[in-house]
Motif scaffolding. Structure first.
Motif, PDB file in Angstrom:
ATOM      1  N   SER A 159       3.513   0.307   1.730  1.00 26.94           N
ATOM      2  CA  SER A 159       3.525   0.701   3.140  1.00 26.94           C
ATOM      3  C   SER A 159       2.088   0.712   3.642  1.00 26.94           C
ATOM      4  CB  SER A 159       4.140   2.092   3.304  1.00 26.94           C
ATOM      5  OG  SER A 159       5.507   2.070   2.976  1.00 26.94           O
ATOM      6  N   ILE A 160       1.783  -0.212   4.522  1.00 30.80           N
ATOM      7  CA  ILE A 160       0.435  -0.338   5.081  1.00 30.80           C
ATOM      8  C   ILE A 160       0.480   0.148   6.537  1.00 30.80           C
ATOM      9  CG2 ILE A 160      -1.491  -1.885   5.576  1.00 30.80           C
ATOM     10  CD1 ILE A 160      -0.891  -1.697   2.600  1.00 30.80           C
ATOM     11  N   TYR A 161      -0.311   1.158   6.846  1.00 28.01           N
ATOM     12  CA  TYR A 161      -0.279   1.742   8.184  1.00 28.01           C
ATOM     13  C   TYR A 161      -1.448   1.297   9.057  1.00 28.01           C
ATOM     14  CZ  TYR A 161       3.484   4.522   6.333  1.00 28.01           C
ATOM     15  OH  TYR A 161       4.669   4.899   5.773  1.00 28.01           O
ATOM     16  N   ALA A 162      -2.551   0.882   8.441  1.00 25.12           N
ATOM     17  CA  ALA A 162      -3.689   0.381   9.218  1.00 25.12           C
ATOM     18  C   ALA A 162      -3.536  -1.125   9.336  1.00 25.12           C
ATOM     19  CB  ALA A 162      -5.006   0.744   8.536  1.00 25.12           C
ATOM     20  N   LEU A 163      -2.893  -1.553  10.423  1.00 24.18           N
ATOM     21  CA  LEU A 163      -2.565  -2.959  10.626  1.00 24.18           C
ATOM     22  C   LEU A 163      -3.289  -3.520  11.848  1.00 24.18           C
ATOM     23  CD1 LEU A 163       1.309  -2.789  10.057  1.00 24.18           C
ATOM     24  CD2 LEU A 163      -0.384  -3.733   8.473  1.00 24.18           C
ATOM     25  N   GLY A 164      -3.649  -4.799  11.753  1.00 24.99           N
ATOM     26  CA  GLY A 164      -4.267  -5.490  12.873  1.00 24.99           C
ATOM     27  C   GLY A 164      -3.447  -6.695  13.290  1.00 24.99           C
ATOM     28  N   LYS A 165      -3.947  -7.445  14.232  1.00 23.18           N
ATOM     29  CA  LYS A 165      -3.197  -8.560  14.812  1.00 23.18           C
ATOM     30  C   LYS A 165      -3.550  -9.923  14.207  1.00 23.18           C
ATOM     31  CE  LYS A 165      -2.661  -6.158  19.218  1.00 23.18           C
ATOM     32  NZ  LYS A 165      -1.286  -5.726  18.948  1.00 23.18           N
ATOM     33  N   ASP A 166      -4.555  -9.984  13.368  1.00 22.80           N
ATOM     34  CA  ASP A 166      -5.074 -11.267  12.873  1.00 22.80           C
ATOM     35  C   ASP A 166      -4.384 -11.686  11.577  1.00 22.80           C
ATOM     36  OD1 ASP A 166      -6.616 -13.535  12.662  1.00 22.80           O
ATOM     37  OD2 ASP A 166      -8.322 -12.501  11.749  1.00 22.80           O
ATOM     38  N   ILE A 167      -3.152 -12.179  11.686  1.00 21.62           N
ATOM     39  CA  ILE A 167      -2.420 -12.591  10.481  1.00 21.62           C
ATOM     40  C   ILE A 167      -2.676 -14.064  10.178  1.00 21.62           C
ATOM     41  CG2 ILE A 167      -0.636 -10.831  10.748  1.00 21.62           C
ATOM     42  CD1 ILE A 167       1.214 -12.976  11.893  1.00 21.62           C
ATOM     43  N   PRO A 168      -2.486 -14.468   8.906  1.00 19.47           N
ATOM     44  CA  PRO A 168      -2.821 -15.840   8.500  1.00 19.47           C
ATOM     45  C   PRO A 168      -1.771 -16.892   8.855  1.00 19.47           C
ATOM     46  CG  PRO A 168      -2.045 -14.604   6.609  1.00 19.47           C
ATOM     47  CD  PRO A 168      -2.107 -13.630   7.757  1.00 19.47           C
ATOM     48  N   LEU A 169      -0.738 -16.521   9.603  1.00 15.87           N
ATOM     49  CA  LEU A 169       0.313 -17.462   9.994  1.00 15.87           C
ATOM     50  C   LEU A 169       0.372 -17.569  11.511  1.00 15.87           C
ATOM     51  CD1 LEU A 169       3.286 -16.358   7.691  1.00 15.87           C
ATOM     52  CD2 LEU A 169       1.592 -18.133   7.239  1.00 15.87           C
ATOM     53  N   SER A 170       0.801 -18.723  12.000  1.00 14.35           N
ATOM     54  CA  SER A 170       1.058 -18.867  13.432  1.00 14.35           C
ATOM     55  C   SER A 170       2.334 -18.103  13.779  1.00 14.35           C
ATOM     56  CB  SER A 170       1.241 -20.349  13.793  1.00 14.35           C
ATOM     57  OG  SER A 170       2.448 -20.838  13.224  1.00 14.35           O
ATOM     58  N   GLU A 171       2.582 -17.893  15.064  1.00 14.72           N
ATOM     59  CA  GLU A 171       3.803 -17.209  15.482  1.00 14.72           C
ATOM     60  C   GLU A 171       5.041 -17.946  14.980  1.00 14.72           C
ATOM     61  OE1 GLU A 171       3.801 -16.501  19.668  1.00 14.72           O
ATOM     62  OE2 GLU A 171       2.399 -14.803  19.506  1.00 14.72           O
ATOM     63  N   ILE A 221      -4.029  -6.565   7.114  1.00 11.54           N
ATOM     64  CA  ILE A 221      -4.280  -5.316   6.405  1.00 11.54           C
ATOM     65  C   ILE A 221      -5.716  -4.873   6.674  1.00 11.54           C
ATOM     66  CG2 ILE A 221      -4.365  -4.208   4.129  1.00 11.54           C
ATOM     67  CD1 ILE A 221      -2.254  -6.283   3.219  1.00 11.54           C
ATOM     68  N   LEU A 222      -5.860  -3.803   7.451  1.00 11.65           N
ATOM     69  CA  LEU A 222      -7.184  -3.284   7.780  1.00 11.65           C
ATOM     70  C   LEU A 222      -7.657  -2.263   6.752  1.00 11.65           C
ATOM     71  CD1 LEU A 222      -6.838  -2.812  11.646  1.00 11.65           C
ATOM     72  CD2 LEU A 222      -7.615  -4.823  10.371  1.00 11.65           C
ATOM     73  N   GLN A 223      -6.699  -1.615   6.105  1.00 11.84           N
ATOM     74  CA  GLN A 223      -7.019  -0.629   5.071  1.00 11.84           C
ATOM     75  C   GLN A 223      -5.870  -0.612   4.079  1.00 11.84           C
ATOM     76  OE1 GLN A 223      -8.184   3.225   6.573  1.00 11.84           O
ATOM     77  NE2 GLN A 223      -7.566   4.253   4.698  1.00 11.84           N
ATOM     78  N   PRO A 224      -6.157  -0.767   2.779  1.00  9.51           N
ATOM     79  CA  PRO A 224      -5.069  -0.809   1.789  1.00  9.51           C
ATOM     80  C   PRO A 224      -4.397   0.544   1.617  1.00  9.51           C
ATOM     81  CG  PRO A 224      -7.197  -0.797   0.694  1.00  9.51           C
ATOM     82  CD  PRO A 224      -7.476  -0.926   2.162  1.00  9.51           C
ATOM     83  N   ALA A 225      -3.228   0.525   1.029  1.00 12.60           N
ATOM     84  CA  ALA A 225      -2.510   1.767   0.733  1.00 12.60           C
ATOM     85  C   ALA A 225      -3.210   2.513  -0.394  1.00 12.60           C
ATOM     86  CB  ALA A 225      -1.071   1.447   0.332  1.00 12.60           C
ATOM     87  N   GLY A 226      -2.975   3.799  -0.457  1.00 13.60           N
ATOM     88  CA  GLY A 226      -3.515   4.605  -1.556  1.00 13.60           C
ATOM     89  C   GLY A 226      -2.753   4.353  -2.852  1.00 13.60           C
ATOM     90  N   GLU A 227      -3.158   5.043  -3.885  1.00 17.23           N
ATOM     91  CA  GLU A 227      -2.515   4.866  -5.192  1.00 17.23           C
ATOM     92  C   GLU A 227      -1.082   5.357  -5.142  1.00 17.23           C
ATOM     93  OE1 GLU A 227      -3.071   6.287  -9.856  1.00 17.23           O
ATOM     94  OE2 GLU A 227      -4.559   6.848  -8.343  1.00 17.23           O
ATOM     95  N   LYS A 228      -0.184   4.609  -5.771  1.00 17.14           N
ATOM     96  CA  LYS A 228       1.221   4.985  -5.806  1.00 17.14           C
ATOM     97  C   LYS A 228       1.508   5.733  -7.100  1.00 17.14           C
ATOM     98  CE  LYS A 228       5.864   3.109  -5.147  1.00 17.14           C
ATOM     99  NZ  LYS A 228       6.656   1.925  -4.793  1.00 17.14           N
ATOM    100  N   THR A 229       2.257   6.822  -7.007  1.00 13.81           N
ATOM    101  CA  THR A 229       2.632   7.582  -8.194  1.00 13.81           C
ATOM    102  C   THR A 229       4.115   7.388  -8.469  1.00 13.81           C
ATOM    103  OG1 THR A 229       3.065   9.565  -6.869  1.00 13.81           O
ATOM    104  CG2 THR A 229       0.835   9.296  -7.772  1.00 13.81           C
ATOM    105  N   TYR A 230       4.510   7.650  -9.691  1.00 10.84           N
ATOM    106  CA  TYR A 230       5.895   7.441 -10.120  1.00 10.84           C
ATOM    107  C   TYR A 230       6.403   8.673 -10.859  1.00 10.84           C
ATOM    108  CZ  TYR A 230       4.594   2.583  -9.233  1.00 10.84           C
ATOM    109  OH  TYR A 230       4.153   1.425  -8.650  1.00 10.84           O
ATOM    110  N   ILE A 231       7.671   8.996 -10.661  1.00 13.67           N
ATOM    111  CA  ILE A 231       8.275  10.072 -11.434  1.00 13.67           C
ATOM    112  C   ILE A 231       8.504   9.575 -12.865  1.00 13.67           C
ATOM    113  CG2 ILE A 231       9.363  11.087  -9.402  1.00 13.67           C
ATOM    114  CD1 ILE A 231      12.026   9.884 -10.318  1.00 13.67           C
ATOM    115  N   ASP A 232       8.702  10.492 -13.788  1.00 10.90           N
ATOM    116  CA  ASP A 232       8.900  10.127 -15.195  1.00 10.90           C
ATOM    117  C   ASP A 232      10.151   9.281 -15.362  1.00 10.90           C
ATOM    118  OD1 ASP A 232       6.664  11.576 -15.874  1.00 10.90           O
ATOM    119  OD2 ASP A 232       7.792  13.372 -16.456  1.00 10.90           O
ATOM    120  N   ASP A 233      10.065   8.272 -16.220  1.00 12.71           N
ATOM    121  CA  ASP A 233      11.224   7.414 -16.493  1.00 12.71           C
ATOM    122  C   ASP A 233      12.431   8.220 -16.956  1.00 12.71           C
ATOM    123  OD1 ASP A 233       9.661   5.294 -15.835  1.00 12.71           O
ATOM    124  OD2 ASP A 233       9.644   4.357 -17.824  1.00 12.71           O
TER     125      ASP A 233
END
Length: 199
Positions: free
Chosen positions: A14-26, A179-191
């Motif tokens: 989940s990336i929340y810091a998003l910009g408009k400059d994507i590498p694909l055309s519309e 992506i203007l800012q990457p997501a933080g570290e993801k944690t996981y519950i025990d298997d």
């Protein structure tokens, strides 16, 4: 040896810091999203997922409609945080609205009455799979995304603004962009809490 699919799945965040400059055309991003949805499986091959792709001013309009609705229900002293969040969504390149066509669900219920109670549940599975497929497809292209659920408070505005058929039910809104800012570290519950293995 790394698994390409799992590598992609781990990259999707989940990336929340998003910009408009994507590498694909519309046109390219539209084609990518359409192909991802088409390839997503659905129960009985029902293909019940429906999509609206919003770009440019139409994307911005979605979040202004949402802002107007939230302003009516969020206390004024708390609204600034809500408004800032909506600004971050509006700053993205576009959004994908995910719907499920209830006419498809109703028709399947009539055709297969013994499964009638299951089709609404399977419809929810279908939209979840479609959302994940689009998210992975965007991730593979280096495009960030986040998933929101402002339904049902924006349902009527969305239906009116984009002339949505009455049988389509809004399920989620996905913002995408650079992506203007990457997501933080993801944690996981025990298997041990999540998996049972039987051999």
């Amino acid at each position: 040896m790394s698994d390409p699919f799992l590598s992609l799945a781990k990259k999707r965040r989940s990336i929340y810091a998003l910009g408009k400059d994507i590498p694909l055309s519309e046109d390219e991003v539209i084609s990518l999203i359409k192909d991802a949805v088409k390839q997503a499986p659905s129960a009985f091959n029902s293909q019940s997922s429906r999509i609206i792709i919003l770009l440019g001013k139409e994307h911005t309009k979605l979040w202004e409609l949402t802002r107007a609705q939230l302003k009516r229900i969020v206390p004024e002293e708390k609204f600034q945080g809500t408004s800032d969040k909506l600004d971050s969504f509006s700053n993205a390149a576009g959004s994908v609205l995910f719907f499920e066509d209830q006419e498809v669900v109703k028709t399947l219920q009539e055709q297969f009455p013994s499964y009638a109670d299951n089709f609404p549940v399977w419809s929810e599975h279908s939209t979840g799979i479609a959302q994940y497929a689009v998210w992975l497809a965007l991730t593979e292209k280096g495009i960030g995304a986040n998933l929101q659920h402002y339904n049902p408070i924006i349902d009527e505005d969305v239906k009116r603004e984009w002339k949505v058929p009455s049988s389509w039910t809004l399920r989620a809104q996905m913002n995408f962009g650079s992506i203007l800012q990457p997501a933080g570290e993801k944690t996981y519950i025990d298997d041990e809490k999540r998996f049972i293995i039987a051999k």
